[in-house]
Design an enzyme around this catalytic site. Structure first.
Site, short mmCIF file in Angstrom:
data_model
loop_
_atom_site.label_atom_id
_atom_site.label_comp_id
_atom_site.label_asym_id
_atom_site.label_seq_id
_atom_site.Cartn_x
_atom_site.Cartn_y
_atom_site.Cartn_z
N LYS A 140 29.40 -47.69 -49.87
CA LYS A 140 27.99 -47.30 -50.03
C LYS A 140 27.79 -45.83 -49.69
O LYS A 140 27.02 -45.13 -50.37
CB LYS A 140 27.11 -48.18 -49.14
CG LYS A 140 27.04 -49.63 -49.61
CD LYS A 140 26.47 -50.57 -48.56
CE LYS A 140 26.50 -52.01 -49.06
NZ LYS A 140 26.12 -53.00 -48.04
N GLN A 151 24.05 -53.76 -42.22
CA GLN A 151 25.18 -54.48 -42.82
C GLN A 151 25.36 -55.84 -42.16
O GLN A 151 25.49 -55.95 -40.94
CB GLN A 151 26.47 -53.65 -42.68
CG GLN A 151 27.67 -54.24 -43.37
CD GLN A 151 27.50 -54.28 -44.88
OE1 GLN A 151 27.07 -53.32 -45.50
NE2 GLN A 151 27.85 -55.40 -45.48
N ASP A 170 17.46 -53.37 -49.48
CA ASP A 170 18.28 -54.56 -49.74
C ASP A 170 17.46 -55.65 -50.41
O ASP A 170 18.00 -56.57 -51.03
CB ASP A 170 18.87 -55.10 -48.42
CG ASP A 170 20.38 -54.99 -48.38
OD1 ASP A 170 20.99 -54.72 -49.43
OD2 ASP A 170 20.95 -55.18 -47.29
#
Length: 289
Positions: free
Chosen positions: A53, A97, A120
């Site tokens: 990422k 995460q 997200d």
């Protein structure tokens, strides 16, 4: 057979070029899109995802911040860091995460992220807005699937989509996004009876269950499109999906491989959400001037 394979890597590279162009336009107007990723502990898979990422963000010109905490971090301290980022004007997207250590409540962490920075697409408000068709950040993996199919000009309107899996991250939102495209959606899961009879009715079969090579050709209708979301590592060290790729390739009209299928699109959609957040900030600034 190669014309049947949906190459997510190639499609994602094309879209990342478009994202980079948007970033350059934003920078010309004084807005630098910023993404902050929080990593707790040192899980090798999580670290690998975060590294990917970060690299993709930097290549697109997005400001990237990696914030690391030890596995023993207190939940309250983690929430305080998220709150700080919620108020940081240089950060347009916040991602924690997953998975988190067992002593930390993942739901509390996700809900602490401002919906305006929830790139997200996991916050309950984001999910609610998606369900009701409002502007919001769409969950990256399901959104990436839809983009792959559209890029290949695969018709979704009126098609029967069967989703194997009902996770909050992939299965459930995938069905909602297909509904938005006017598909008819059926869910299958661990308690489904006669699963093969159901999956063989699918025009588009989405597999997201975390079981290596679970779906074989006898689950798939001749000419169906198969989207494999799974990422599993075999004892040999080789990656494979939830679909027996070589077997299903014989009957599918299109199929995503693992790797270089859905995976690259997940990160691409994260970048797109971050840029979208920055564009919304720019629009709000313009209205107040």
């Amino acid at each position: 057979m190669t014309e049947k394979i949906i190459n997510g890597f190639e499609i994602s590279q094309k879209k990342r070029k478009q994202i980079k162009e948007k970033v350059e336009l934003l920078k010309a107007e004084g807005v630098i899109p910023g993404l902050a990723v929080i990593l707790v502990g040192n899980n090798p898979a999580s670290r690998s995802y975060v590294t990917g990422k970060g690299k993709a963000s930097q290549e697109a010109g997005i400001h990237f911040e990696l914030i690391e905490f030890p596995e023993t971090i207190d939940e309250q301290k983690l929430l305080q860091e998220i709150e700080r980022l919620n108020h940081d004007e240089n950060i347009h997207g916040i991602l924690v995460q997953l998975p988190l250590p067992k002593h930390i409540n993942e739901e509390s962490v996700i809900e602490s992220i401002s919906p305006e920075k929830d790139v997200d697409g996991f916050h309950p408000i984001s999910i609610g807005r998606m369900m009701t068709g409002q502007d919001t950040f769409l969950p990256c993996t399901p959104h990436g699937m839809i983009e792959l199919l559209k890029e290949k000009k695969i018709e979704l309107n009126g098609k029967h989509v069967v989703v194997i899996g009902r996770s909050n991250i992939v299965g459930k939102p995938a069905g909602q996004l297909f509904l938005k495209e006017n598909a008819t959606v059926t869910y299958c899961h661990s308690k489904t009876k006669n699963m093969k009879e159901i999956t063989k009715l699918a025009d588009i079969l989405v597999v997201a269950i975390g079981r290596p090579k679970f779906v074989t050709s006898d689950y798939v209708k001749e000419g169906a499109v198969v989207i494999d979301v799974g990422v599993n590592r075999l004892e040999t060290g080789k990656l494979c999906g939830d679909v027996d790729f070589d077997d299903v390739l014989k009957v599918a009209s299109y199929i995503t491989p693992v790797p270089k299928g859905v995976g690259p699109m997940t990160i691409t959609m994260l970048l797109e959400n971050t840029v979208l957040s920055a564009e919304w900030v720019r629009s709000s600034l313009s209205r107040t001037m």
